[in-house]
Scaffold this active site. Structure first.
Site, mmCIF file in Angstrom:
data_model
loop_
_atom_site.group_PDB
_atom_site.id
_atom_site.type_symbol
_atom_site.label_atom_id
_atom_site.label_comp_id
_atom_site.label_asym_id
_atom_site.label_seq_id
_atom_site.Cartn_x
_atom_site.Cartn_y
_atom_site.Cartn_z
ATOM 1 N N SER A 288 -27.430 43.638 -14.866
ATOM 2 C CA SER A 288 -27.251 43.137 -13.494
ATOM 3 C C SER A 288 -26.041 43.799 -12.855
ATOM 4 O O SER A 288 -25.968 43.946 -11.639
ATOM 5 C CB SER A 288 -27.037 41.628 -13.504
ATOM 6 O OG SER A 288 -28.075 41.031 -14.215
ATOM 7 N N ARG A 289 -25.075 44.192 -13.684
ATOM 8 C CA ARG A 289 -23.857 44.812 -13.141
ATOM 9 C C ARG A 289 -24.130 46.209 -12.578
ATOM 10 O O ARG A 289 -23.326 46.709 -11.788
ATOM 11 C CB ARG A 289 -22.780 44.895 -14.217
ATOM 12 C CG ARG A 289 -22.233 43.548 -14.593
ATOM 13 C CD ARG A 289 -20.946 43.681 -15.376
ATOM 14 N NE ARG A 289 -20.168 42.459 -15.331
ATOM 15 C CZ ARG A 289 -20.329 41.419 -16.135
ATOM 16 N NH1 ARG A 289 -21.235 41.471 -17.071
ATOM 17 N NH2 ARG A 289 -19.581 40.341 -16.012
ATOM 18 N N GLY B 39 -35.222 44.501 -17.513
ATOM 19 C CA GLY B 39 -34.813 44.054 -18.849
ATOM 20 C C GLY B 39 -35.098 42.561 -19.009
ATOM 21 O O GLY B 39 -35.707 42.127 -20.002
ATOM 22 N N HIS B 40 -34.701 41.770 -18.013
ATOM 23 C CA HIS B 40 -34.990 40.331 -18.067
ATOM 24 C C HIS B 40 -36.505 40.093 -18.067
ATOM 25 O O HIS B 40 -37.005 39.229 -18.766
ATOM 26 C CB HIS B 40 -34.427 39.622 -16.823
ATOM 27 C CG HIS B 40 -32.939 39.633 -16.724
ATOM 28 N ND1 HIS B 40 -32.259 40.354 -15.771
ATOM 29 C CD2 HIS B 40 -31.987 38.993 -17.451
ATOM 30 C CE1 HIS B 40 -30.959 40.157 -15.900
ATOM 31 N NE2 HIS B 40 -30.761 39.350 -16.909
ATOM 32 N N GLU C 112 -30.844 42.505 -26.877
ATOM 33 C CA GLU C 112 -29.913 43.144 -27.823
ATOM 34 C C GLU C 112 -28.813 43.936 -27.132
ATOM 35 O O GLU C 112 -27.930 44.436 -27.801
ATOM 36 C CB GLU C 112 -30.688 44.069 -28.770
ATOM 37 C CG GLU C 112 -31.471 43.287 -29.796
ATOM 38 C CD GLU C 112 -32.059 44.167 -30.875
ATOM 39 O OE1 GLU C 112 -32.269 45.373 -30.622
ATOM 40 O OE2 GLU C 112 -32.320 43.635 -31.969
ATOM 41 N N MET D 203 -28.466 34.861 -16.008
ATOM 42 C CA MET D 203 -27.528 34.562 -14.914
ATOM 43 C C MET D 203 -28.064 35.152 -13.615
ATOM 44 O O MET D 203 -27.299 35.378 -12.662
ATOM 45 C CB MET D 203 -26.145 35.118 -15.247
ATOM 46 C CG MET D 203 -25.556 34.449 -16.500
ATOM 47 S SD MET D 203 -23.762 34.450 -16.545
ATOM 48 C CE MET D 203 -23.447 36.188 -16.603
ATOM 49 N N GLY D 204 -29.367 35.412 -13.577
ATOM 50 C CA GLY D 204 -29.976 35.926 -12.355
ATOM 51 C C GLY D 204 -29.697 37.400 -12.134
ATOM 52 O O GLY D 204 -29.346 38.114 -13.073
ATOM 53 N N ALA D 205 -29.868 37.846 -10.872
ATOM 54 C CA ALA D 205 -29.803 39.274 -10.537
ATOM 55 C C ALA D 205 -30.719 40.025 -11.504
ATOM 56 O O ALA D 205 -30.309 40.965 -12.182
ATOM 57 C CB ALA D 205 -28.367 39.791 -10.602
ATOM 58 N N LEU D 206 -31.950 39.558 -11.539
ATOM 59 C CA LEU D 206 -32.868 39.991 -12.589
ATOM 60 C C LEU D 206 -33.325 41.434 -12.405
ATOM 61 O O LEU D 206 -33.470 41.931 -11.298
ATOM 62 C CB LEU D 206 -34.092 39.067 -12.607
ATOM 63 C CG LEU D 206 -33.777 37.587 -12.836
ATOM 64 C CD1 LEU D 206 -35.072 36.783 -12.921
ATOM 65 C CD2 LEU D 206 -32.932 37.362 -14.088
HETATM 66 O O1 PAF Z 1 -26.576 37.049 -21.321
HETATM 67 C C1 PAF Z 1 -26.434 36.344 -20.301
HETATM 68 O O2 PAF Z 1 -26.951 36.637 -19.230
HETATM 69 C C2 PAF Z 1 -25.596 35.070 -20.394
HETATM 70 O O3 PAF Z 1 -24.505 35.243 -21.234
HETATM 71 C C3 PAF Z 1 -26.426 33.837 -20.823
HETATM 72 C C4 PAF Z 1 -26.969 33.973 -22.211
HETATM 73 C C5 PAF Z 1 -27.552 33.632 -19.829
HETATM 74 C C6 PAF Z 1 -25.539 32.595 -20.784
HETATM 75 O O4 PAF Z 1 -25.012 32.367 -19.510
#
Ligand code: PAF
Length: 283
Positions: free
Chosen positions: A185-186, A35-36, A147, A29-32
């Site tokens: 991201s939060r 971790g992403h 995870e 959902m962006g705001a990488l």
């Molecule tokens: O984990 C997330 O960031 C979201 O739940 C996902 C898997 C991208 C689905 O919107």
């Protein structure tokens, strides 16, 4: 790296995929954060073509305020993704994903009974809606999930298997900051005092889980969970919403240690209005 902002641009970018190439999808959902990026790097190692979706999915938000304030940082995201080796960023519009209202209701066979399930009604159904749409569009061989969202990962595995998709779901370990805070991201929504307090969540999970093992699981599950809740709440910036011990496979909440060999502890904690989740392997 190509950035597709709608489905037509995505289809154009996808034309580079040749038969036999292994396609990896990292839904986000962006705001990488790092971790992403660790998911993307894993995807780059395993696949020939890596797609990263950046889409704040409205159907998985049960709280409109949370949807409104969810951080959106596409430009910075694309910079990180370019350096990490992604091939195609898919940042669609709502109408690309949901040309019409998605009415599908999924059955997660009880995996959503505890944890986030009852606290965020409709959340996992929304996750299933968007992930299945992304799977249909991107047709990946592999999809990568962290995870930190332990329950989400189990639920995605469950519906992917039931839909008969050949997609391999690749789990990725939680990435933590040096202070132990699970990257999320939060975290960028935390003020300075909350950010300073937040590492106390994992510190509590970690130290209490170690004590439990040293104590050969002699305290009851209830006693253990109370220690976790009290431990987290001992920091005035934090308020534990729930802490549960669950079977790592079917995710049922356990009341005694002999109910399961593989146990996960998960929790949700408020720091002001920001809701953080974390989890740890108990055994
Ligand atoms: O984990 C997330 O960031 C979201 O739940 C996902 C898997 C991208 C689905 O919107």
């Amino acid at each position: 790296m190509l950035v597709a902002k709608n489905i037509n641009e995505f289809r154009k970018g996808y034309e580079t995929v040749r038969p036999g190439m292994k396609v990896g999808l990292v839904p986000t959902m962006g705001a990488l954060h790092q971790g992403h990026i660790s998911l993307v790097k894993k995807a780059v190692d395993k696949c020939d073509f890596v797609i990263v979706s950046v889409f704040v999915n409205p159907t998985q938000f049960n709280n409109p305020e949370d949807l409104r304030t969810y951080p959106r940082t596409l430009e910075a995201d694309c910079e990180l993704l370019g350096s990490a080796g992604a091939d195609l960023v898919f940042a669609p519009q709502v109408e690309d994903i949901y040309p019409e209202k998605d009415e599908r209701v999924f059955d997660f066979e009880g995996l959503d009974k505890y944890g986030e399930g009852p606290r965020r009604p409709g959340h996992f159904n929304g996750v299933a809606q968007v992930v299945t749409r992304l799977f249909d569009i991107a047709k990946p061989d592999y999809a990568f999930f962290g995870e930190k969202d332990f329950q989400q990962l189990a639920i995605i595995r469950n519906f992917t298997r039931k839909l008969g998709n050949k997609i391999e779901i690749v789990p990725c370990e939680i990435c933590r900051g040096e202070d132990g805070l699970a990257l999320s991201s939060r975290n960028m929504l935390l003020n300075a005092a909350q950010r300073a307090a937040a590492p106390h969540i994992f510190a509590t999970l970690d130290s209490e889980t170690k004590k439990l093992a040293e104590d050969n699981f002699n305290m009851s599950v209830d006693e253990f969970l109370k220690r976790i809740t009290d431990g987290i709440n001992s920091n005035p910036e934090l308020e534990c919403e729930y802490a549960e011990a669950v079977d790592s496979d079917d995710l049922h909440r356990i009341a005694s240690w002999d109910e399961s060999e593989h146990i996960r502890l998960w929790c949700a904690v408020y720091a002001g209005k920001v809701r953080l989740i974390d989890n740890i392997k108990v055994r």
